[in-house]
Write a protein that holds these residues in place. Structure first.
Motif, PDB file in Angstrom:
ATOM      1  N   PRO A 169     -15.921   0.873  31.992  1.00  0.00           N
ATOM      2  CA  PRO A 169     -14.524   1.247  32.290  1.00  0.00           C
ATOM      3  C   PRO A 169     -13.822   1.952  31.130  1.00  0.00           C
ATOM      4  O   PRO A 169     -12.615   1.967  31.086  1.00  0.00           O
ATOM      5  CB  PRO A 169     -13.856  -0.105  32.583  1.00  0.00           C
TER       6      PRO A 169
ATOM      7  N   SER B  41     -11.974   4.627  28.924  1.00  0.00           N
ATOM      8  CA  SER B  41     -11.148   5.774  29.286  1.00  0.00           C
ATOM      9  C   SER B  41     -11.828   7.067  28.834  1.00  0.00           C
ATOM     10  O   SER B  41     -12.285   7.177  27.700  1.00  0.00           O
ATOM     11  CB  SER B  41      -9.778   5.611  28.624  1.00  0.00           C
TER      12      SER B  41
ATOM     13  N   GLU C 223     -13.714   2.581  39.621  1.00  0.00           N
ATOM     14  CA  GLU C 223     -13.220   1.864  38.439  1.00  0.00           C
ATOM     15  C   GLU C 223     -13.511   0.361  38.548  1.00  0.00           C
ATOM     16  O   GLU C 223     -13.920  -0.279  37.580  1.00  0.00           O
ATOM     17  CB  GLU C 223     -11.715   2.128  38.311  1.00  0.00           C
ATOM     18  N   ARG C 224     -13.319  -0.202  39.723  1.00  0.00           N
ATOM     19  CA  ARG C 224     -13.574  -1.643  39.875  1.00  0.00           C
ATOM     20  C   ARG C 224     -15.069  -1.937  39.901  1.00  0.00           C
ATOM     21  O   ARG C 224     -15.512  -2.980  39.416  1.00  0.00           O
ATOM     22  CB  ARG C 224     -12.884  -2.163  41.143  1.00  0.00           C
TER      23      ARG C 224
ATOM     24  N   THR D 261     -21.979   4.673  39.554  1.00  0.00           N
ATOM     25  CA  THR D 261     -20.826   5.596  39.478  1.00  0.00           C
ATOM     26  C   THR D 261     -20.999   6.723  38.466  1.00  0.00           C
ATOM     27  O   THR D 261     -20.042   7.437  38.184  1.00  0.00           O
ATOM     28  CB  THR D 261     -19.481   4.889  39.132  1.00  0.00           C
TER      29      THR D 261
ATOM     30  N   ARG E  17     -17.192  -0.420  38.124  1.00  0.00           N
ATOM     31  CA  ARG E  17     -17.624  -0.396  36.719  1.00  0.00           C
ATOM     32  C   ARG E  17     -17.398  -1.733  36.026  1.00  0.00           C
ATOM     33  O   ARG E  17     -18.148  -2.105  35.127  1.00  0.00           O
ATOM     34  CB  ARG E  17     -16.892   0.719  35.958  1.00  0.00           C
ATOM     35  N   HIS E  18     -16.341  -2.442  36.430  1.00  0.00           N
ATOM     36  CA  HIS E  18     -16.104  -3.761  35.826  1.00  0.00           C
ATOM     37  C   HIS E  18     -17.108  -4.800  36.319  1.00  0.00           C
ATOM     38  O   HIS E  18     -17.399  -5.763  35.612  1.00  0.00           O
ATOM     39  CB  HIS E  18     -14.684  -4.243  36.149  1.00  0.00           C
TER      40      HIS E  18
END
Ligand SMILES: Nc1ncnc2c1ncn2[C@@H]1O[C@H](COP(=O)(O)OP(=O)(O)OP(=O)(O)O)[C@@H](O)[C@H]1O
Ligand SMILES: [Mg+2]
Lengths: 257, 342
Positions: free
Chosen positions: A97, A99, B94-95, B73, B97-98
């Motif tokens: 995650p 940036s 994004e989620r 992703t 990836r967590h």
């Protein structure tokens, strides 16, 4: 917030790796020393040309060498991206995650720090060789600002190119192809009004010229405020545009993997 | 070596966050074409139940890494859908990836940083801070036998150490789904055996769903509860290694001919024998299946001899995954692995 924190961690990473090779900074100073000493001697008499406008060539040359050194350092920064791509480090970050902005910002901040260190050392070296800067500390500060504002967009472009091309050879070829002309189509070595007309015309669009002209003016006894301000403004605009491009380049990269 | 308390807390976390009713990974009709008209994935589909070790087995260029890149992703499919940990990889990247950890085919370790620095940065990226981060890093370094080398620049690590650090980095944030792209390629046999143990332990004790790609038949056989055999971007067979092998009745016979020119003649005479089934020829090797290999081989050899075909070697064996691959892909795994493009 997250972007800021991540940028900080990425900067830390690059800086730590840089600190592991202190010789790197020393090496980047070998060339400027040669430029200053050699060109300083070789072209000593050039100031006698009517209309050159500086009293000693080394006064004129030092800001030029600052800008040139920073330019070349920044132009090669894409190689760091290539290294991360080859190692798989980049892909690992891209599936985390982190940036995207931070991935670029960390590099550019490191580049800016290197530019500051190099500029200070080269200015000191110039002064040892007899250069005098009536613009004083403020002038030197503005020169360093110009150097940083040149390093960052050039570094961003180099990074963007590395992400798109993904090949070391391409980055090397493109850097060679772009950096030298940028230098010689500017007043790094030669006073503006003594350059051929067409070079003067081209130089007006050359960011290297913006940086060197503004930096030199800042160091002079009578700084041309409007000139310095407009050139810095142009460099800031370029920084914003190129940083945006570099961040977008991740999308192009991810489309090709 | 294992800290019991942390393990318990890990198990607690993963059991509360996982949703047992959903598959942990689901790929549907993934298509991916690269520049130059390389069709890397050609409507690839499979699903993985939560908590399982799932193997993607395929030769070079089959599309394993491409699948992993899409599911993690990094890359996007041209068409098709995929969900990981119940989340859409395109809409909810994004989620996803967590939730995931990823150990790529390439290492992913920063060679100029130390093991501890690599792990610490990885933890920070996932939002770990302060003493929690420190503790997690120390725990992983110990568990993967890297505590001695923790403060050495990883450039000095052996291949096995680097790979262990890779795995540790993939685990730093307690992912619920772990992707491992060829985790043991390039490792020596001892390091490979250690890695197998660790992978099995992760699934068993921490309840992590693991998708593992490999081109080692033995690795897929040993580790994966279920596997999909991938060939040219498609799943050609899916099931547990046992299911896949038992679908092939009887024994497998491999006959290597002395001369490749005899191949078509051998094929035509042998195909008349009713004891032999599923006769496949791959350059100079003949593959066939028979209910009772031991009695069929002499018959086959006699047939070949009377046709004037010389045989260099014969083997009879229980079906292996290699035979499963041969059956579904129409060529031998080893040949495909050498011939595949990188
Ligand atoms: N970035 C890329 N650009 C162009 N073609 C690619 C790219 N990545 C993979 N390919 C091609 O797509 C196909 C599938 O590649 P992939 O890496 O998924 O195979 P693989 O099963 O992981 O093989 P290996 O066992 O060699 O790692 C191959 O033909 C490969 O050449
Ligand atoms: Mg691969």
């Amino acid at each position: 917030m997250r972007t800021l924190a991540h940028s900080f961690y990425m900067t830390l990473r690059h800086f730590r790796n840089l600190m592991r090779q202190p010789l790197y900074i020393a090496f980047t100073l070998v060339q400027p020393i040669i430029w200053l000493v050699l060109f300083g001697q070789l072209f000593k008499k050039v100031v006698l040309l009517p209309g050159f406008g500086a009293s000693a060539y080394v006064d004129f040359l030092t800001p030029g060498v600052v800008i040139m050194t920073v330019l070349f350092g920044a132009g090669w920064s894409g190689m760091g991206i290539i290294r991360d791509l080859d190692l798989g480090v980049m892909d690992r970050f891209l599936v985390s995650p982190v940036s995207r902005v931070a991935l670029i910002a960390g590099r550019l901040i490191q580049l800016a720090l290197i530019a500051v260190i190099q500029s200070v050392l080269i200015v000191a070296l110039g002064m040892i060789l007899g250069a005098r800067f009536p613009g004083g500390a403020r002038g030197v500060g503005l020169l360093i600002l110009c150097a940083v504002l040149l390093a960052v967009p050039i570094g961003a472009l180099s990074s963007a190119m590395a992400l798109v091309a993904r090949k070391e050879e391409t980055v090397i070829a493109a850097s060679n192809f772009i950096l030298l002309p940028l230098t010689f189509l500017s007043s790094v070595f030669m006073a503006q009004n003594l350059m051929p007309g067409w070079i003067q015309a081209v130089a007006r669009f050359n960011p290297v010229e913006w940086a060197v002209v503004a930096g030199r003016s800042a160091l002079s006894a009578h700084m041309n405020w409007p000139l310095v301000a407009t050139r810095i403004g142009l460099l800031v605009a370029l920084t914003i545009i190129t940083a945006g491009l570099a961040t977008r380049a991740f999308r192009i990269y991810q489309r090709s993997v | 070596m294992i800290l019991v308390e942390t393990l318990n807390s890990v198990r607690h976390q993963s059991s509360s966050s996982s949703q047992p009713e959903l598959p942990a990974i689901e790929a549907r009709n993934l298509v991916k074409t690269y520049r130059g008209d390389v069709r890397a994935l050609d409507r690839l589909s499979f699903r993985v139940e939560a908590g399982a070790i799932f193997g993607l087995l395929g030769p070079n260029g089959a599309g394993k890494s491409t699948t992993v890149k899409i599911l993690t992703t990094l890359s996007r499919p041209d068409s098709g859908e995929a969900r990981v940990a119940g989340l859409d990889v395109l809409r909810d990247a994004e989620r996803v990836r967590h939730a995931i950890g990823c150990i790529g085919q390439k290492s992913g370790v920063d060679s100029e940083a130390t093991g501890r620095e690599n792990l610490t940065l990885q933890g920070r990226v996932y939002g770990l801070r302060g003493t929690e981060l420190k503790r997690r890093v120390a725990e992983l370094l110990e568990r993967f036998g890297l505590d001695q080398a923790a403060d050495r620049v990883t450039r000095t690590y052996s291949g096995g150490m680097q790979r262990r650090l890779d795995v540790a980095m993939g685990l730093v944030h307690h992912p619920s789904v772990l992707f491992m792209d060829e985790p043991t390629t390039g490792l020596d046999p001892e390091a490979r055996a250690d890695m197998w143990k660790e992978i099995a332990r992760l699934a068993r004790e921490e309840g992590i769903t693991i998708l593992l790609t490999t081109h080692y038949l033995e690795e897929a056989d040993r580790l994966a509860q279920r596997l999909a055999i991938v060939d040219r971007g498609r799943v050609v067979a899916e099931g547990s290694p046992e299911e896949l092998k038992s679908e092939l009745r009887g024994d497998t016979i491999h006959m290597e001919l002395a001369q490749a020119e005899d191949a078509s003649k051998a094929h035509s005479v042998l195909s008349r024998l009713e004891e032999l089934r599923e006769l496949v020829i791959d350059t100079r090797t003949l593959y066939a299946r028979a209910d009772r290999g031991a009695t069929t081989v002499p018959i086959a050899l006699a047939t070949l001899e009377s046709a004037g075909v010389k045989v260099a070697s014969v083997t009879v064996a229980r079906p292996s995954l290699d035979d499963v691959y041969l059956r579904y892909a129409g060529r031998s795994f080893r040949e495909a692995d050498q011939g595949g493009s990188r």
